[in-house]
Design an enzyme around this catalytic site. Structure first.
Site, PDB file in Angstrom:
ATOM      1  N   LEU A 107      34.707  39.195  47.573  1.00 28.60           N
ATOM      2  CA  LEU A 107      34.179  38.418  46.451  1.00 28.60           C
ATOM      3  C   LEU A 107      32.676  38.134  46.521  1.00 28.60           C
ATOM      4  CD1 LEU A 107      37.118  35.921  45.791  1.00 28.60           C
ATOM      5  CD2 LEU A 107      36.543  38.027  44.567  1.00 28.60           C
ATOM      6  N   HIS A 134      38.268  48.082  41.335  1.00 32.52           N
ATOM      7  CA  HIS A 134      38.323  46.993  40.355  1.00 32.52           C
ATOM      8  C   HIS A 134      39.556  47.199  39.482  1.00 32.52           C
ATOM      9  CE1 HIS A 134      36.564  43.790  37.908  1.00 32.52           C
ATOM     10  NE2 HIS A 134      37.045  44.452  36.867  1.00 32.52           N
TER      11      HIS A 134
HETATM   12  C1  GRF Z   1      42.689  44.136  43.876  1.00 28.51           C
HETATM   13  O1  GRF Z   1      43.272  43.989  42.622  1.00 28.51           O
HETATM   14  C2  GRF Z   1      41.371  44.822  43.756  1.00 28.51           C
HETATM   15  O2  GRF Z   1      41.304  45.725  42.689  1.00 28.51           O
HETATM   16  C3  GRF Z   1      40.423  43.695  43.502  1.00 28.51           C
HETATM   17  O3  GRF Z   1      40.903  42.640  44.290  1.00 28.51           O
HETATM   18  C4  GRF Z   1      42.306  42.791  44.502  1.00 28.51           C
HETATM   19  C5  GRF Z   1      42.542  42.735  45.964  1.00 28.51           C
HETATM   20  O4  GRF Z   1      43.908  42.641  46.254  1.00 28.51           O
HETATM   21  N1  GRF Z   1      39.050  44.057  43.746  1.00 28.51           N
HETATM   22  P1  GRF Z   1      44.416  42.739  47.760  1.00 28.51           P
HETATM   23  O5  GRF Z   1      43.718  41.644  48.543  1.00 28.51           O
HETATM   24  O6  GRF Z   1      44.054  44.098  48.261  1.00 28.51           O
HETATM   25  O7  GRF Z   1      45.893  42.521  47.669  1.00 28.51           O
END
Ligand code: GRF
Length: 190
Positions: free
Chosen positions: A84, A103
């Site tokens: 993030l 994304h």
């Molecule tokens: C995913 O949906 C990805 O596309 C986004 O953040 C989410 C991460 O999910 N950037 P996880 O932590 O891998 O379960």
């Protein structure tokens, strides 16, 4: 070739990436980096016995500590998976073309600051879109604006809740992200 995964959340993508590369010769996940000491991705790293590092804002933005970590672990490629924080120039310059993000929408739709996680799938739901998908793209200083590498479209059904949409997109992410990372690494290092 060594991969580092940067993640802030649950780490389901990290999990599938780590598992995928256990079976690939010459490429492995060497490090997990997170900004969140409570992130589920730490349990994932621990389970697979992949080393992890917890970083702070000042390590990332006010020093070259994170870049030094990349050197220390001999990282060749960085995959962001639900990370993030924006990535600073010192890392982008060093890993040009070798740092990618996933994304959960068809960029440029539903991209940019504040567009993450459930916000995206709720917006798709509100707009009554009949399809959504995922985007894997190069990382640049601007959020979600780097060159697109792969997009995968998937349907949205009239009966879907935002949670249904999120689950479907995430399942496609797991199917596509590890293979795309492998393709990119092999394509650049024939
Ligand atoms: C995913 O949906 C990805 O596309 C986004 O953040 C989410 C991460 O999910 N950037 P996880 O932590 O891998 O379960």
């Amino acid at each position: 070739m060594n991969i580092a995964i940067f993640a802030s959340g649950g780490g389901s993508n990290a999990d599938t990436i780590i598992q995928h590369f256990k079976h690939i010769k010459n490429i492995s996940v060497r490090l997990v980096v997170t900004n969140n000491p409570k992130a589920g991705v730490l349990r994932v790293a621990d389970f697979h016995q992949v080393p992890f590092e917890i970083i702070t804002k000042s390590m990332l933005y006010d020093s070259s500590d994170v870049l030094s970590l990349m050197k220390q672990y001999e990282i060749d490629f960085i995959a962001l998976a639900g990370f993030l924080w924006w990535v600073p120039d010192n890392i982008l310059n060093e890993y040009q073309g070798s740092i990618v993000n996933i994304h959960p929408s068809l960029l440029p739709k539903y991209g940019g600051k504040g567009m993450y996680g459930h916000h995206i799938h709720e917006a798709v739901h509100r707009s009554k879109d009949t399809y959504t998908g995922l985007t894997i793209h190069h990382v640049t200083e601007e959020y979600d604006a780097g060159q697109i590498i792969v997009q995968v479209k998937c349907p949205v059904y009239a009966s879907d809740t935002p949670q249904d949409i999120g689950r479907r997109v995430l399942a496609f992410e797991h199917a596509v992200y590890p293979r795309t990372i492998q393709f990119l690494i092999e394509d650049r290092n024939p």
